[in-house]
Design a protein around this motif. Sequence first.
Motif, PDB file in Angstrom:
ATOM      1  N   TYR A 142      11.238   1.633   6.148  1.00 44.96           N
ATOM      2  CA  TYR A 142      10.103   2.465   6.560  1.00 44.96           C
ATOM      3  C   TYR A 142      10.547   3.509   7.581  1.00 44.96           C
ATOM      4  O   TYR A 142      10.150   4.676   7.501  1.00 44.96           O
ATOM      5  N   ASP A 143      11.363   3.099   8.563  1.00 41.67           N
ATOM      6  CA  ASP A 143      11.847   4.042   9.571  1.00 41.67           C
ATOM      7  C   ASP A 143      12.682   5.148   8.935  1.00 41.67           C
ATOM      8  O   ASP A 143      12.533   6.322   9.285  1.00 41.67           O
ATOM      9  N   TRP A 144      13.564   4.795   8.016  1.00 47.40           N
ATOM     10  CA  TRP A 144      14.395   5.802   7.348  1.00 47.40           C
ATOM     11  C   TRP A 144      13.545   6.769   6.521  1.00 47.40           C
ATOM     12  O   TRP A 144      13.800   7.962   6.521  1.00 47.40           O
ATOM     13  N   SER A 145      12.569   6.231   5.825  1.00 46.74           N
ATOM     14  CA  SER A 145      11.720   7.111   5.011  1.00 46.74           C
ATOM     15  C   SER A 145      10.900   8.038   5.905  1.00 46.74           C
ATOM     16  O   SER A 145      10.685   9.209   5.572  1.00 46.74           O
ATOM     17  N   LEU A 146      10.429   7.546   7.041  1.00 40.33           N
ATOM     18  CA  LEU A 146       9.679   8.379   7.977  1.00 40.33           C
ATOM     19  C   LEU A 146      10.564   9.484   8.551  1.00 40.33           C
ATOM     20  O   LEU A 146      10.127  10.634   8.657  1.00 40.33           O
ATOM     21  N   GLN A 147      11.799   9.149   8.903  1.00 35.06           N
ATOM     22  CA  GLN A 147      12.721  10.163   9.403  1.00 35.06           C
ATOM     23  C   GLN A 147      13.018  11.212   8.334  1.00 35.06           C
ATOM     24  O   GLN A 147      13.102  12.407   8.639  1.00 35.06           O
ATOM     25  N   GLY A 148      13.169  10.778   7.098  1.00 35.85           N
ATOM     26  CA  GLY A 148      13.398  11.720   5.998  1.00 35.85           C
ATOM     27  C   GLY A 148      12.209  12.630   5.785  1.00 35.85           C
ATOM     28  O   GLY A 148      12.362  13.835   5.557  1.00 35.85           O
ATOM     29  N   TYR A 149      11.010  12.068   5.863  1.00 37.14           N
ATOM     30  CA  TYR A 149       9.785  12.864   5.706  1.00 37.14           C
ATOM     31  C   TYR A 149       9.683  13.914   6.809  1.00 37.14           C
ATOM     32  O   TYR A 149       9.343  15.068   6.562  1.00 37.14           O
ATOM     33  N   ILE A 150       9.975  13.510   8.034  1.00 37.67           N
ATOM     34  CA  ILE A 150       9.912  14.445   9.165  1.00 37.67           C
ATOM     35  C   ILE A 150      10.947  15.553   8.998  1.00 37.67           C
ATOM     36  O   ILE A 150      10.668  16.726   9.270  1.00 37.67           O
ATOM     37  N   ALA A 151      12.165  15.199   8.536  1.00 41.94           N
ATOM     38  CA  ALA A 151      13.211  16.208   8.340  1.00 41.94           C
ATOM     39  C   ALA A 151      12.814  17.204   7.253  1.00 41.94           C
ATOM     40  O   ALA A 151      12.974  18.424   7.421  1.00 41.94           O
ATOM     41  N   VAL A 152      12.260  16.715   6.155  1.00 42.05           N
ATOM     42  CA  VAL A 152      11.838  17.606   5.061  1.00 42.05           C
ATOM     43  C   VAL A 152      10.672  18.472   5.513  1.00 42.05           C
ATOM     44  O   VAL A 152      10.614  19.671   5.217  1.00 42.05           O
ATOM     45  N   GLU A 153       9.749  17.885   6.262  1.00 46.48           N
ATOM     46  CA  GLU A 153       8.599  18.653   6.743  1.00 46.48           C
ATOM     47  C   GLU A 153       9.044  19.767   7.698  1.00 46.48           C
ATOM     48  O   GLU A 153       8.546  20.886   7.630  1.00 46.48           O
ATOM     49  N   SER A 154       9.995  19.457   8.571  1.00 54.03           N
ATOM     50  CA  SER A 154      10.456  20.499   9.499  1.00 54.03           C
ATOM     51  C   SER A 154      11.198  21.608   8.754  1.00 54.03           C
ATOM     52  O   SER A 154      11.079  22.781   9.117  1.00 54.03           O
ATOM     53  N   LEU A 155      11.951  21.287   7.728  1.00 56.12           N
ATOM     54  CA  LEU A 155      12.618  22.312   6.925  1.00 56.12           C
ATOM     55  C   LEU A 155      11.592  23.155   6.172  1.00 56.12           C
ATOM     56  O   LEU A 155      11.744  24.358   6.038  1.00 56.12           O
ATOM     57  N   TRP A 156      10.532  22.526   5.697  1.00 52.99           N
ATOM     58  CA  TRP A 156       9.504  23.233   4.932  1.00 52.99           C
ATOM     59  C   TRP A 156       8.747  24.202   5.830  1.00 52.99           C
ATOM     60  O   TRP A 156       8.461  25.330   5.448  1.00 52.99           O
ATOM     61  N   LYS A 157       8.427  23.768   7.067  1.00 61.27           N
ATOM     62  CA  LYS A 157       7.656  24.622   7.974  1.00 61.27           C
ATOM     63  C   LYS A 157       8.514  25.757   8.533  1.00 61.27           C
ATOM     64  O   LYS A 157       7.996  26.835   8.816  1.00 61.27           O
ATOM     65  N   ASP A 158       9.826  25.543   8.690  1.00 66.48           N
ATOM     66  CA  ASP A 158      10.706  26.605   9.190  1.00 66.48           C
ATOM     67  C   ASP A 158      10.784  27.758   8.202  1.00 66.48           C
ATOM     68  O   ASP A 158      10.833  28.919   8.596  1.00 66.48           O
ATOM     69  N   ASN A 159      10.781  27.464   6.916  1.00 63.24           N
ATOM     70  CA  ASN A 159      10.884  28.518   5.903  1.00 63.24           C
ATOM     71  C   ASN A 159       9.534  29.156   5.716  1.00 63.24           C
ATOM     72  O   ASN A 159       9.360  30.241   5.311  1.00 63.24           O
TER      73      ASN A 159
END
Length: 148
Positions: free
Chosen positions: A131-148
């Motif tokens: 769960y922690d790894w999936s949450l970290q992955g979600y946060i990383a993808v979300e931050s990449l999505w919002k930066d673009n």
Amino acid sequence: LSLYSSPARETKYVENPQTELEEGVSRLRHAMEPYTAWCQMELTGSSKVKVDNSLCSDFFSEGYEFLQKPPAGFYPRLGVIGFAGIIGLFLARGSKIKKLVYPAGLMGIATSMYYPQQAVAIAKVAGTQLYDWSLQGYIAVESLWKDN
């Protein structure tokens, strides 16, 4: 007196000629011989003392004592778990991923049958970690999505 004459025995041993590769390896081995002898002498003299004084020797001595006096039913359980791994290797023909997943999965299932409490504890920890790894992955993808 012999009725038949025996032929003269003139046999010679003939060695096969060495190839260039064999000669090169031979020269290399003779050139490196002093260094390998020195390394072997250094390692055998000092490493035994280090291994005997380390924590590894305590670990292996405890393991040896455990295997000398195992709990009741340990070896049959170990046999069933190992056999499950062999069955997994037999079923995992073809893919390299299957060769990793099937034996580990079947051994995990067999182990969880014999040790259910430990299996539940491991599953809880693994679930939390996943769960922690999936949450970290979600946060990383979300931050990449919002930066673009």
